[in-house]
Structure formats: C-alpha cells, structure tokens
Design a protein around this motif. Structure first.
Motif, PDB file in Angstrom:
ATOM      1  N   ARG A   1       0.764  -1.384  -0.085  1.00 24.95           N
ATOM      2  CA  ARG A   1      -0.011  -0.012  -0.096  1.00 24.95           C
ATOM      3  C   ARG A   1       1.042   1.210  -0.050  1.00 24.95           C
ATOM      4  NH1 ARG A   1      -3.177  -3.861   2.353  1.00 24.95           N
ATOM      5  NH2 ARG A   1      -5.427  -4.158   1.477  1.00 24.95           N
ATOM      6  N   VAL A   2       1.997   1.389   0.822  1.00 22.43           N
ATOM      7  CA  VAL A   2       2.773   2.367   0.752  1.00 22.43           C
ATOM      8  C   VAL A   2       3.412   2.600  -0.769  1.00 22.43           C
ATOM      9  CG1 VAL A   2       4.909   3.285   1.616  1.00 22.43           C
ATOM     10  CG2 VAL A   2       3.471   2.184   3.241  1.00 22.43           C
ATOM     11  N   THR A   3       3.952   1.303  -1.290  1.00 24.00           N
ATOM     12  CA  THR A   3       4.214   1.580  -2.638  1.00 24.00           C
ATOM     13  C   THR A   3       3.321   2.007  -3.468  1.00 24.00           C
ATOM     14  OG1 THR A   3       5.738  -0.395  -2.233  1.00 24.00           O
ATOM     15  CG2 THR A   3       5.200   0.121  -4.514  1.00 24.00           C
ATOM     16  N   ILE A   4       1.877   1.732  -3.398  1.00 18.68           N
ATOM     17  CA  ILE A   4       1.026   1.974  -4.416  1.00 18.68           C
ATOM     18  C   ILE A   4       0.613   3.623  -4.146  1.00 18.68           C
ATOM     19  CG2 ILE A   4      -1.584   2.024  -4.815  1.00 18.68           C
ATOM     20  CD1 ILE A   4      -1.382  -1.050  -4.056  1.00 18.68           C
TER      21      ILE A   4
ATOM     22  N   ARG B   1       3.508   5.647  -5.759  1.00 18.66           N
ATOM     23  CA  ARG B   1       2.903   5.829  -7.037  1.00 18.66           C
ATOM     24  C   ARG B   1       2.164   6.721  -7.625  1.00 18.66           C
ATOM     25  NH1 ARG B   1       4.501  -0.338  -9.338  1.00 18.66           N
ATOM     26  NH2 ARG B   1       6.542  -0.582  -8.800  1.00 18.66           N
ATOM     27  N   ILE B   2       1.001   6.769  -6.792  1.00 18.46           N
ATOM     28  CA  ILE B   2       0.012   7.474  -7.277  1.00 18.46           C
ATOM     29  C   ILE B   2       0.310   9.137  -6.972  1.00 18.46           C
ATOM     30  CG2 ILE B   2      -2.320   8.590  -6.333  1.00 18.46           C
ATOM     31  CD1 ILE B   2      -2.940   5.638  -5.379  1.00 18.46           C
ATOM     32  N   TRP B   3       1.101   9.308  -5.948  1.00 18.79           N
ATOM     33  CA  TRP B   3       1.488  10.591  -5.648  1.00 18.79           C
ATOM     34  C   TRP B   3       2.702  11.221  -6.718  1.00 18.79           C
ATOM     35  CZ3 TRP B   3      -1.400  14.618  -3.950  1.00 18.79           C
ATOM     36  CH2 TRP B   3      -2.599  14.023  -3.311  1.00 18.79           C
ATOM     37  N   ALA B   4       3.479  10.140  -6.843  1.00 15.67           N
ATOM     38  CA  ALA B   4       4.702  10.421  -7.881  1.00 15.67           C
ATOM     39  C   ALA B   4       3.946  10.742  -9.528  1.00 15.67           C
ATOM     40  CB  ALA B   4       5.541   9.329  -8.040  1.00 15.67           C
ATOM     41  N   TYR B   5       3.051  10.097  -9.738  1.00 13.50           N
ATOM     42  CA  TYR B   5       2.412  10.332 -11.139  1.00 13.50           C
ATOM     43  C   TYR B   5       1.761  11.622 -11.009  1.00 13.50           C
ATOM     44  CZ  TYR B   5       3.616   5.552 -12.417  1.00 13.50           C
ATOM     45  OH  TYR B   5       4.216   4.217 -12.659  1.00 13.50           O
ATOM     46  N   SER B   6       0.954  11.470  -9.779  1.00 11.34           N
ATOM     47  CA  SER B   6       0.329  12.944  -9.867  1.00 11.34           C
ATOM     48  C   SER B   6       1.165  14.324  -9.875  1.00 11.34           C
ATOM     49  CB  SER B   6      -0.571  12.920  -8.733  1.00 11.34           C
ATOM     50  OG  SER B   6      -1.507  11.980  -8.709  1.00 11.34           O
ATOM     51  N   THR B   7       2.279  14.082  -9.282  1.00 15.85           N
ATOM     52  CA  THR B   7       3.135  15.091  -9.200  1.00 15.85           C
ATOM     53  C   THR B   7       3.686  15.636 -10.447  1.00 15.85           C
ATOM     54  OG1 THR B   7       3.880  14.734  -7.038  1.00 15.85           O
ATOM     55  CG2 THR B   7       5.265  16.162  -8.259  1.00 15.85           C
TER      56      THR B   7
ATOM     57  N   GLY C   1      -7.961  13.481  -7.858  1.00 15.51           N
ATOM     58  CA  GLY C   1      -7.921  12.183  -8.124  1.00 15.51           C
ATOM     59  C   GLY C   1      -6.935  11.404  -7.184  1.00 15.51           C
ATOM     60  N   ALA C   2      -5.888  12.079  -7.155  1.00 16.22           N
ATOM     61  CA  ALA C   2      -4.813  11.628  -6.341  1.00 16.22           C
ATOM     62  C   ALA C   2      -5.251  11.161  -4.658  1.00 16.22           C
ATOM     63  CB  ALA C   2      -3.577  12.189  -6.120  1.00 16.22           C
ATOM     64  N   ALA C   3      -5.932  12.041  -4.225  1.00 13.07           N
ATOM     65  CA  ALA C   3      -6.398  12.034  -2.919  1.00 13.07           C
ATOM     66  C   ALA C   3      -7.469  11.141  -2.521  1.00 13.07           C
ATOM     67  CB  ALA C   3      -6.945  13.515  -2.435  1.00 13.07           C
ATOM     68  N   THR C   4      -8.522  10.916  -3.600  1.00 16.26           N
ATOM     69  CA  THR C   4      -9.375   9.993  -3.660  1.00 16.26           C
ATOM     70  C   THR C   4      -8.650   8.589  -3.726  1.00 16.26           C
ATOM     71  OG1 THR C   4     -10.806  11.500  -4.943  1.00 16.26           O
ATOM     72  CG2 THR C   4     -11.568   9.113  -4.640  1.00 16.26           C
ATOM     73  N   SER C   5      -7.734   8.455  -4.599  1.00 16.96           N
ATOM     74  CA  SER C   5      -6.975   7.227  -4.597  1.00 16.96           C
ATOM     75  C   SER C   5      -6.639   6.722  -3.378  1.00 16.96           C
ATOM     76  CB  SER C   5      -6.041   7.156  -5.776  1.00 16.96           C
ATOM     77  OG  SER C   5      -6.578   7.463  -6.996  1.00 16.96           O
TER      78      SER C   5
ATOM     79  N   ILE D   1      -7.240   7.615  -0.401  1.00 19.37           N
ATOM     80  CA  ILE D   1      -8.294   7.500   0.758  1.00 19.37           C
ATOM     81  C   ILE D   1      -8.728   5.908   0.528  1.00 19.37           C
ATOM     82  CG2 ILE D   1     -10.565   7.767   1.421  1.00 19.37           C
ATOM     83  CD1 ILE D   1      -9.845  11.016   0.769  1.00 19.37           C
ATOM     84  N   VAL D   2      -8.974   5.484  -0.699  1.00 22.09           N
ATOM     85  CA  VAL D   2      -9.398   4.216  -1.100  1.00 22.09           C
ATOM     86  C   VAL D   2      -8.437   3.202  -0.632  1.00 22.09           C
ATOM     87  CG1 VAL D   2     -10.025   2.592  -3.015  1.00 22.09           C
ATOM     88  CG2 VAL D   2     -10.967   4.818  -2.967  1.00 22.09           C
ATOM     89  N   VAL D   3      -7.084   3.421  -0.971  1.00 17.00           N
ATOM     90  CA  VAL D   3      -6.161   2.453  -0.546  1.00 17.00           C
ATOM     91  C   VAL D   3      -6.134   2.513   0.989  1.00 17.00           C
ATOM     92  CG1 VAL D   3      -3.584   2.031  -0.504  1.00 17.00           C
ATOM     93  CG2 VAL D   3      -4.814   2.705  -2.722  1.00 17.00           C
ATOM     94  N   LEU D   4      -6.003   3.552   1.659  1.00 13.46           N
ATOM     95  CA  LEU D   4      -6.137   3.441   3.130  1.00 13.46           C
ATOM     96  C   LEU D   4      -7.339   2.916   3.748  1.00 13.46           C
ATOM     97  CD1 LEU D   4      -4.434   6.944   3.882  1.00 13.46           C
ATOM     98  CD2 LEU D   4      -3.414   4.520   3.895  1.00 13.46           C
ATOM     99  N   ARG D   5      -8.329   3.028   3.116  1.00 15.32           N
ATOM    100  CA  ARG D   5      -9.620   2.281   3.766  1.00 15.32           C
ATOM    101  C   ARG D   5      -9.788   0.881   3.686  1.00 15.32           C
ATOM    102  NH1 ARG D   5     -15.154   5.749   2.619  1.00 15.32           N
ATOM    103  NH2 ARG D   5     -14.614   7.445   4.034  1.00 15.32           N
ATOM    104  N   LYS D   6      -8.984   0.395   2.553  1.00 15.15           N
ATOM    105  CA  LYS D   6      -8.622  -1.256   2.303  1.00 15.15           C
ATOM    106  C   LYS D   6      -7.663  -1.591   3.462  1.00 15.15           C
ATOM    107  CE  LYS D   6     -10.732  -1.927  -1.343  1.00 15.15           C
ATOM    108  NZ  LYS D   6     -12.090  -2.979  -1.389  1.00 15.15           N
ATOM    109  N   LEU D   7      -6.930  -0.836   3.643  1.00 16.32           N
ATOM    110  CA  LEU D   7      -5.899  -1.093   4.943  1.00 16.32           C
ATOM    111  C   LEU D   7      -6.924  -1.357   6.308  1.00 16.32           C
ATOM    112  CD1 LEU D   7      -3.165  -1.780   6.040  1.00 16.32           C
ATOM    113  CD2 LEU D   7      -2.837   0.721   6.228  1.00 16.32           C
ATOM    114  N   ARG D   8      -7.541  -0.253   6.438  1.00 20.47           N
ATOM    115  CA  ARG D   8      -8.556  -0.428   7.815  1.00 20.47           C
ATOM    116  C   ARG D   8      -9.549  -1.531   7.692  1.00 20.47           C
ATOM    117  NH1 ARG D   8     -12.597   4.299   8.154  1.00 20.47           N
ATOM    118  NH2 ARG D   8     -13.740   2.767   6.997  1.00 20.47           N
ATOM    119  N   ASP D   9      -9.983  -1.701   6.795  1.00 21.87           N
ATOM    120  CA  ASP D   9     -11.044  -3.021   6.613  1.00 21.87           C
ATOM    121  C   ASP D   9     -10.227  -4.009   6.767  1.00 21.87           C
ATOM    122  OD1 ASP D   9     -12.893  -1.249   5.898  1.00 21.87           O
ATOM    123  OD2 ASP D   9     -12.916  -1.591   3.691  1.00 21.87           O
ATOM    124  N   HIS D  10      -8.942  -4.427   6.130  1.00 18.99           N
ATOM    125  CA  HIS D  10      -8.070  -5.564   6.340  1.00 18.99           C
ATOM    126  C   HIS D  10      -7.844  -5.598   7.994  1.00 18.99           C
ATOM    127  CE1 HIS D  10      -5.750  -8.980   5.496  1.00 18.99           C
ATOM    128  NE2 HIS D  10      -4.856  -8.489   6.197  1.00 18.99           N
ATOM    129  N   ARG D  11      -7.243  -4.639   8.704  1.00 12.66           N
ATOM    130  CA  ARG D  11      -7.021  -4.727   9.976  1.00 12.66           C
ATOM    131  C   ARG D  11      -8.385  -5.410  10.761  1.00 12.66           C
ATOM    132  NH1 ARG D  11      -3.902   1.097  11.291  1.00 12.66           N
ATOM    133  NH2 ARG D  11      -2.127   0.184  10.332  1.00 12.66           N
TER     134      ARG D  11
END
Length: 112
Positions: A10-13, A16-22, A50-54, A56-66
């Motif tokens: 998730r950190v990698t994802i 990459r999201i923010w690198a591409y956004s930049t 779009g980067a912020a939304t992406s 949030i989606v990745v972090l919510r998946k982490l929370r759900d998995h916890r």
C-alpha cells in the motif's frame, strides 16, 4: 500474505499515485503557462482530487483488513473445517492407499 507485506504494498501504491500526480501537475503547469482564468485551475485541481481519492481508497482497504485480522475466529473456523475435510478424505481413501502399497511391495519383491 501478512499484514506487514500488505502495508508495504500500500505504501508503494500510494507513493506511485503521488509520484504520477506530481508529474502530471508539473506537465499541466508547463502546458497552461501563466493563465489567470478558471480553466487553468481545473486540470491541476482534478489531478489532486484524483490522487487524494485514490489514497483514501487504498487506506480504507488497509483499515478494513485490520478489522478482519482483529477477529480471526471466522478464519479459524474455516481452517478447522478444512482440516476436518482433509481427515475425512484421508480416512475414506485408506483402503485405496493400503491396496496401492501392497501392489508396490509386490512389484518390488518381484523385481528382486
């Protein structure tokens, strides 16, 4: 897959999201120039949204998995069921295995 591995993914994802956004922001600023109208701000705002939304989606998946890891009773029950199924399969095929072993012993004795 363990939780630590998923965090790394998730950190990698997110990186990459923010690198591409930049990069996209940099390109959009170069292409738009020094314009002062609202249309110039639409593309960079859309990229950041779009980067912020992406993220949030990745972090919510982490929370759900916890939450899944906090209640392992369901996975424990599934594991117990699988073990019971394997025991049932092993017990039902015991005669087949005995017969196969006898045939193997017979062929080994015949070759000697």
């Amino acid at each position: 897959m363990t939780i630590s591995t998923q965090r790394d993914v998730r950190v990698t994802i997110i990186s990459r999201i923010w690198a591409y956004s930049t990069v996209m922001l940099f390109i959009s600023i170069l292409l738009n120039g020094q314009g002062q109208n609202r249309k110039v701000l639409f593309l960079p705002a859309t990229i950041v949204f779009g980067a912020a939304t992406s993220t949030i989606v990745v972090l919510r998946k982490l929370r759900d998995h916890r939450h899944e890891t906090l209640f392992p009773s369901q996975t424990l029950e599934e594991l117990k069921q699988r073990i019971e199924n394997l025991e049932a399969i092993a017990a039902s095929d015991a005669r087949h295995w005995d017969h196969s072993l006898k045939q193997l012993e017979q062929t080994t004795l015949d070759r000697s």
